[in-house]
Motif scaffolding. Sequence first.
Motif, PDB file in Angstrom:
ATOM      1  N   THR A   1     -10.268 -20.662 -25.148  1.00  0.00           N
ATOM      2  CA  THR A   1     -10.578 -21.029 -26.524  1.00  0.00           C
ATOM      3  C   THR A   1     -11.627 -22.128 -26.511  1.00  0.00           C
ATOM      4  O   THR A   1     -11.366 -23.230 -26.023  1.00  0.00           O
ATOM      5  CB  THR A   1      -9.323 -21.521 -27.261  1.00  0.00           C
ATOM      6  OG1 THR A   1      -8.357 -20.478 -27.251  1.00  0.00           O
ATOM      7  CG2 THR A   1      -9.634 -21.917 -28.698  1.00  0.00           C
ATOM      8  N   LEU A   2     -12.826 -21.835 -27.025  1.00  0.00           N
ATOM      9  CA  LEU A   2     -13.904 -22.822 -27.063  1.00  0.00           C
ATOM     10  C   LEU A   2     -14.220 -23.287 -28.477  1.00  0.00           C
ATOM     11  O   LEU A   2     -14.880 -24.301 -28.666  1.00  0.00           O
ATOM     12  CB  LEU A   2     -15.168 -22.254 -26.400  1.00  0.00           C
ATOM     13  CG  LEU A   2     -15.024 -21.947 -24.902  1.00  0.00           C
ATOM     14  CD1 LEU A   2     -16.306 -21.316 -24.374  1.00  0.00           C
ATOM     15  CD2 LEU A   2     -14.678 -23.190 -24.115  1.00  0.00           C
ATOM     16  N   ALA A   3     -13.715 -22.573 -29.476  1.00  0.00           N
ATOM     17  CA  ALA A   3     -13.906 -22.997 -30.862  1.00  0.00           C
ATOM     18  C   ALA A   3     -12.939 -24.148 -31.164  1.00  0.00           C
ATOM     19  O   ALA A   3     -11.915 -24.305 -30.498  1.00  0.00           O
ATOM     20  CB  ALA A   3     -13.628 -21.825 -31.803  1.00  0.00           C
ATOM     21  N   ALA A   4     -13.285 -24.943 -32.156  1.00  0.00           N
ATOM     22  CA  ALA A   4     -12.415 -26.062 -32.550  1.00  0.00           C
ATOM     23  C   ALA A   4     -10.998 -25.555 -32.778  1.00  0.00           C
ATOM     24  O   ALA A   4     -10.790 -24.548 -33.453  1.00  0.00           O
ATOM     25  CB  ALA A   4     -12.959 -26.723 -33.810  1.00  0.00           C
ATOM     26  N   ASN A   5     -10.029 -26.251 -32.183  1.00  0.00           N
ATOM     27  CA  ASN A   5      -8.643 -25.785 -32.221  1.00  0.00           C
ATOM     28  C   ASN A   5      -7.674 -26.955 -32.349  1.00  0.00           C
ATOM     29  O   ASN A   5      -6.542 -26.867 -31.910  1.00  0.00           O
ATOM     30  CB  ASN A   5      -8.366 -24.957 -30.954  1.00  0.00           C
ATOM     31  CG  ASN A   5      -7.087 -24.160 -31.043  1.00  0.00           C
ATOM     32  OD1 ASN A   5      -6.715 -23.709 -32.104  1.00  0.00           O
ATOM     33  ND2 ASN A   5      -6.420 -24.000 -29.927  1.00  0.00           N
TER      34      ASN A   5
END
Length: 68
Positions: free
Chosen positions: A6-10
């Motif tokens: 997961t590389l998107a803001a999380n």
Amino acid sequence: MSDALTLAANFEDADAFFAALTEAHDGLTRAESDALNARLIFVLANHIGDARALTDAITAAKSAGTPA
């Protein structure tokens, strides 16, 4: 665990995390701060536990720091 990193803001609360991380470094020397970062990396890597995800994370971090 998912196959993709997961590389998107999380973050649930990115500002609170950043504040806590910054506060943890307050008053530390550069060497102490570097040691804290290393310990944090190992704690989080242990929590993740997936060698492929960790290798992907290293690759992503290295490429994010490379000028275009």
